[in-house]
Design a protein around this motif. Structure first.
Motif, short mmCIF file in Angstrom:
data_model
loop_
_atom_site.label_atom_id
_atom_site.label_comp_id
_atom_site.label_asym_id
_atom_site.label_seq_id
_atom_site.Cartn_x
_atom_site.Cartn_y
_atom_site.Cartn_z
N VAL A 171 0.85 -1.19 0.00
CA VAL A 171 0.00 0.00 0.00
C VAL A 171 0.88 1.24 0.00
CG1 VAL A 171 -1.74 1.30 1.29
CG2 VAL A 171 -1.82 -1.19 1.30
N ASP A 219 -0.04 4.78 0.72
CA ASP A 219 -1.09 5.71 1.16
C ASP A 219 -0.86 7.12 0.65
OD1 ASP A 219 -3.02 4.31 3.11
OD2 ASP A 219 -1.06 3.63 3.80
N ARG A 227 -1.91 7.41 -2.92
CA ARG A 227 -3.38 7.34 -3.01
C ARG A 227 -4.02 8.65 -2.60
NH1 ARG A 227 -6.51 7.35 0.99
NH2 ARG A 227 -4.97 6.55 2.46
#
Length: 193
Positions: free
Chosen positions: A147, A149, A152
């Protein structure tokens, strides 16, 4: 009251010296649409492990008027490598695409509620906090991350979309507070960890 800034809070003011010899405040970046302030340092393996991912993200979003500002608040009495002298050398060697500031008295780290290195804060056009926490889910070994973050959040922000996850736990070494044991954290700093 929470130790760390809360979503919607305005970016606290500061006036700090950069490795380029200039002094900066949040107002110095008024021409940038968005602002990423992150607490970092020179020695932490989580910082060293993820610096290139942070570089890639900063480069990727520079076209969208996103400015990155790194702040080193770590006590040089805990780690000599966190001194301003080493900050200058590190920037000269790595040419990171961000301004690198020294928070020698740790007032800025306290006003933002910095918990770890790295710890990211993303501010919108009004300099209101829209995200705080980790950059990636495995900053020490980014080849194992699943991931990102920070990528994103910035993708959502520049696209005008709502931020899907606005708070995560920062992952890294704790900030090295002057006069304290290397693993000490303020008692009120337990709101995220």
């Amino acid at each position: 009251m929470s130790f760390t800034l809360q979503i919607g809070d305005k970016a606290p003011d500061f006036y700090l010296k950069g490795t380029d010899g200039n002094h900066y405040s949040p107002e110095s970046f008024a021409a940038s649409k968005y602002l990423v302030i992150f607490f970092t340092c020179n020695h932490c393996p989580f910082v060293l492990g993820s610096d290139e991912i942070t570089r890639h993200t900063a480069d990727k979003f520079s076209k969208d008027s996103v400015t990155f500002v790194g702040i080193n608040a770590n006590s040089e009495h805990t780690h000599r490598e966190d001194s301003f002298e080493y900050m200058i050398a590190r920037m000269e060697e790595n040419r990171f695409p961000w301004i690198y500031l020294r928070d020698e008295h740790q007032k800025t780290a306290r006003s933002y509620g910095a918990l770890r290195t790295p710890h990211f804060y993303v501010f919108d056009e009004e300099r209101k906090l829209v995200y705080t926490g980790r950059g990636v889910d495995n900053p020490r070994q980014t080849d194992k991350m699943t991931v990102n973050d920070l990528d994103r959040v910035l993708t959502e922000l520049v696209s005008g979309k709502p931020i899907s996850v606005s708070v995560t736990n920062p992952i890294g070494c704790n900030v090295k507070w002057d006069g304290q044991d290397a693993h000490w954290m303020p008692a009120e700093a337990c709101d995220l960890i």
